[in-house]
Design an enzyme around this catalytic site. Structure first.
Site, PDB file in Angstrom:
ATOM      1  N   GLU A 148      32.436  43.342  39.839  1.00 41.17           N
ATOM      2  CA  GLU A 148      31.236  42.656  40.324  1.00 41.17           C
ATOM      3  C   GLU A 148      30.026  43.574  40.495  1.00 41.17           C
ATOM      4  O   GLU A 148      29.548  43.811  41.610  1.00 41.17           O
ATOM      5  CB  GLU A 148      31.531  41.948  41.646  1.00 41.17           C
ATOM      6  CG  GLU A 148      32.568  40.858  41.506  1.00 41.17           C
ATOM      7  CD  GLU A 148      32.783  40.070  42.786  1.00 41.17           C
ATOM      8  OE1 GLU A 148      32.395  40.558  43.856  1.00 41.17           O
ATOM      9  OE2 GLU A 148      33.336  38.971  42.707  1.00 41.17           O
ATOM     10  N   GLU A 311      38.605  35.534  39.073  1.00 44.73           N
ATOM     11  CA  GLU A 311      39.006  35.481  40.489  1.00 44.73           C
ATOM     12  C   GLU A 311      38.648  34.123  41.062  1.00 44.73           C
ATOM     13  O   GLU A 311      37.586  33.574  40.754  1.00 44.73           O
ATOM     14  CB  GLU A 311      38.231  36.502  41.335  1.00 44.73           C
ATOM     15  CG  GLU A 311      38.615  37.925  41.191  1.00 44.73           C
ATOM     16  CD  GLU A 311      37.808  38.803  42.168  1.00 44.73           C
ATOM     17  OE1 GLU A 311      37.372  38.306  43.224  1.00 44.73           O
ATOM     18  OE2 GLU A 311      37.612  39.977  41.840  1.00 44.73           O
TER      19      GLU A 311
HETATM   20  C1  GAL Z   1      35.253  38.996  45.141  1.00 44.08           C
HETATM   21  C2  GAL Z   1      35.659  40.437  44.962  1.00 44.08           C
HETATM   22  C3  GAL Z   1      37.051  40.667  45.488  1.00 44.08           C
HETATM   23  C4  GAL Z   1      37.190  40.084  46.851  1.00 44.08           C
HETATM   24  C5  GAL Z   1      36.833  38.644  46.813  1.00 44.08           C
HETATM   25  C6  GAL Z   1      36.942  37.970  48.140  1.00 44.08           C
HETATM   26  O1  GAL Z   1      33.900  38.755  45.042  1.00 44.08           O
HETATM   27  O2  GAL Z   1      35.630  40.807  43.611  1.00 44.08           O
HETATM   28  O3  GAL Z   1      37.302  42.058  45.500  1.00 44.08           O
HETATM   29  O4  GAL Z   1      36.352  40.778  47.729  1.00 44.08           O
HETATM   30  O5  GAL Z   1      35.509  38.507  46.393  1.00 44.08           O
HETATM   31  O6  GAL Z   1      36.517  36.629  48.062  1.00 44.08           O
END
Ligand code: GAL
Length: 668
Positions: A148, A311
């Site tokens: 990110e 994710e």
């Molecule tokens: C994402 C990030 C992850 C974790 C997640 C929590 O944006 O890449 O490492 O922090 O959010 O929602």
């Protein structure tokens, strides 16, 4: 990776937080859930390089071997989003500085300046070590560079790089001064050394400077990504490389322009709404990702427009201030909604809930309670479902409407000093998308310049910046018979955020047959009534007709009787201008009508409200995804085979409350 009718399934796995016994339990559970891809190593820099130049990779060897032995592939990350504490101590100049001039310290993550040479060198070094060791590991499916990209910096390195970038973009100071209109407020620059990043200043900053800084920083992060990508690629050109994008207006990354630099667009999506808004946000995120992938493929001149949900949160919606439990079945429905819109699979953050650290209460596939839990059982079921619908991965999403969107335009519209402090470019994008979503009409999100050969209607929601090239792109679409719907504040400024004179929307007046002479931003929750029964909010305009006909007019107030929505014929095309933000029903009706005139209807005309329908096609084969977001079973006319149940569908399918059907449709 995906392919051969198999969707990816898995998520972030953090074995560095656990002893090897837990790794073995984890891979057994992954097998049970049908997991075939896990992201490893994202935040493992301090475990991989505990001291400068001292590498401890044995544990990662074991992890990758273990995955391989169990038939699970790895998206191997470079850990560069979180340098270890030793790095900050050795290179204090690589710590980021805020706009207020405060230098941040390590203790969280993402604490580095992407323009600092020491950071870039350290990032290349650790990426190179991983490339040398694992580029040919049989478990390796994908390189996941960084995590990110999104932090900014105002340190001396950033400032020097900004000046170089500006010199490159503008050529000489005269051009820069003209682009930024520095004649206003005595800001004329006589030397490059006088220019800084947009630090905290007395009052409103220069809009041109703010916009160029955003662009510059996106390019800086892209260069940091690209140098890692190049060395990973050089180690084994057969392994695709990507990075995962976070979405949000604060993100200083122009994801569309990055898309031609990745082998696969990857997004992380965490809806923030707990009610039906989560479903709309999911659809928009997926359509954006697909749009970026399509744009990237177009720019590269290559056909592969793949994207992946890298994710998502397993069983909770993480809103600001509170975690909301996803109702049973909602996790699968959100996941399948991404697949419906083209994702090559479903990935979660994270696999096993951490016992400590800042995100110890973030939802996980294996929660603190362990696998004997609702979330794990739902994950197993989702794994089975993904296993059954892999063939749909071959289909491209069918959409004949396009929404035009551009990150830089959003950045410029979000600047201070606009006529209303309540302007939110992303809310305008979302409102247009929501209206189509509610009408059941599929859309693509496109960037200016993208091909519009399959799109019969182009919608531009508050596309504030329009370069001459963008205006020419819109014009070519209309000349070719494509319909157009433009909302307020579109085409008002050029690519430097300078206003186009002569009446708004400067770049598109002739196409729309209107000339806007005044803005009337609305206060608070004010609504302005429109003829025909709707209302407008946020904004109203004095619209003069210069060829267009009125479709709806303002009622009452200074604008009483003057046009609010207009329609114009240009050759075979109809162009619409919408000078306010219509309420949801009015917006839906307007877009339904604009689409109808363009010959476009809903994906599944008889689908009841609350059932989302998306069709994917490959040649004469097609798959229809039906997502029932309501709390009751719903019946939808369709024919084929429901891949999730294996049942034939003769004329209608009943989708359980909150459930999903994925039909292989009967060929015509
Ligand atoms: C994402 C990030 C992850 C974790 C997640 C929590 O944006 O890449 O490492 O922090 O959010 O929602």
């Amino acid at each position: 990776m995906a392919g051969h009718g198999r969707l990816c399934y898995g998520g972030d796995w953090n074995p560095e937080q656990w002893p090897p016994e837990v790794w073995r339990e984890d891979v057994a559970l992954m097998r049970r859930a049908g997991v075939n891809l896990v992201t490893v190593g994202v935040f493992a820099w301090s475990r991989l390089e505990p001291a400068p130049g001292r590498y401890t990779l044995g544990w990662l060897d074991d992890v990758l071997d273990l995955l391989h032995a169990h038939g699970i592939r790895a998206a191997l990350a470079t850990p560069t989003a979180s340098p270890p504490p030793w790095f900050s101590l050795a290179h204090p100049d690589a710590l980021p500085v805020t706009a207020e001039g405060v230098r941040l310290h390590h203790g969280s993550r993402d604490t580095y300046c992407a323009a600092a040479p020491a950071y870039r060198a350290a990032a290349r070094r650790i990426a190179g070590v991983l490339a040398d060791r694992y580029a040919h590991h049989p478990a390796l499916a994908l390189w996941h560079v960084h995590n990110e990209y999104g932090t900014t910096c105002h340190c001396a390195h950033a400032e020097a790089a900004f000046r170089r970038w500006l010199a490159d973009r503008h050529g000489d100071l005269d051009s820069l001064n003209a682009a930024w209109v520095t004649s206003f407020w005595s800001q004329h620059y006589a030397d490059w050394a006088e220019i800084s990043t947009p630090r905290a200043t007395q009052y409103l900053a220069n809009p041109g400077q703010l916009l160029d800084f955003r662009r510059f920083w996106s390019d800086t992060l892209l260069a940091a990504y690209a140098e890692q990508r190049d060395l990973l690629r050089a180690a084994n050109p057969a392994v695709p490389v990507t990075t995962n994008h976070v979405l949000g207006d604060w993100v200083p990354v122009d994801q569309g322009r990055w898309a031609s630099e990745v082998d696969l667009v990857a997004i992380d999506h965490y809806p923030s709404a707990v009610d039906g808004g989560a479903e709309e946000q999911t659809a928009l995120a997926a359509d954006l990702a697909r749009g970026w992938a399509r744009h990237g493929a177009h720019r590269r001149g290559a056909g592969d427009a793949s994207w992946l949900l890298m994710e998502s949160a397993p069983h909770q919606i993480h809103t600001a201030g509170r975690m909301h439990t996803r109702e049973p079945g909602r996790m699968a429905r959100h996941s399948l909604a991404h697949v419906a819109r083209g994702s090559r699979g479903v990935m979660f953050f994270q696999w096993r809930a951490s016992l400590g650290g800042a995100e110890r209460f973030h939802s996980a596939v294996v929660p603190h309670a362990g696998p004997d839990s609702r979330v794990f059982r739902e994950a197993v079921r989702l794994g089975e479902q993904l296993g059954r619908i892999g063939e749909a991965d071959a289909g491209a999403v069918d959409a004949a409407v396009a929404i035009g969107w551009d990150a830089a335009s959003g950045w410029a519209l979000g600047h201070p000093g606009m006529p209303s402090a309540r302007l939110d470019p992303y809310a305008e994008l979302a409102a247009a998308h929501r209206a189509l979503w509610r009408a059941g009409i599929a859309c693509d999100v496109v960037l200016p310049g993208d091909p519009l050969d399959v799109h019969r209607l182009l919608v531009l929601p508050a596309l504030y910046l329009a370069s001459d090239a963008t205006a020419a792109w819109v014009r070519a679409h209309v000349r070719a018979g494509g319909h157009l719907l433009v909302t307020w504040l579109t085409g008002v400024a050029d690519e430097h955020a300078r206003i186009r004179p002569g009446g708004y929307p400067g770049a598109l007046r002739d196409l729309l047959g209107v000339r806007v002479t005044e803005f009337h931003p609305l206060a608070g929750d004010d609504r302005v009534p429109l003829t025909g029964g709707g209302t407008g909010r946020l904004w109203a305009e004095t619209v003069q007709l210069t060829g267009a006909e009125p479709v709806a007019a303002y009622l009452g107030g200074v604008l009483d009787g003057s046009p609010a929505v207009t329609r114009h014929r240009v050759g075979a095309a109809t162009t619409w201008y919408v000078s306010t933000r219509p309420d949801e029903d009015t917006y839906r009706r307007l877009l339904t009508e604009a689409a109808r005139l363009a010959g476009v209807g809903p994906v599944c005309p008889g689908a009841p409200p609350g059932v989302e329908a998306v069709r994917r096609r490959a040649g004469d084969r097609s798959w229809l995804f039906l997502l029932n977001h309501t709390g009751r079973p719903q019946r939808v006319a369709a024919a084929g085979t429901d891949l999730l149940t294996g049942a034939p569908v003769d004329d209608a399918v009943t989708i359980p409350a909150g459930g999903v059907a994925v039909l292989r449709e009967r060929s015509p």
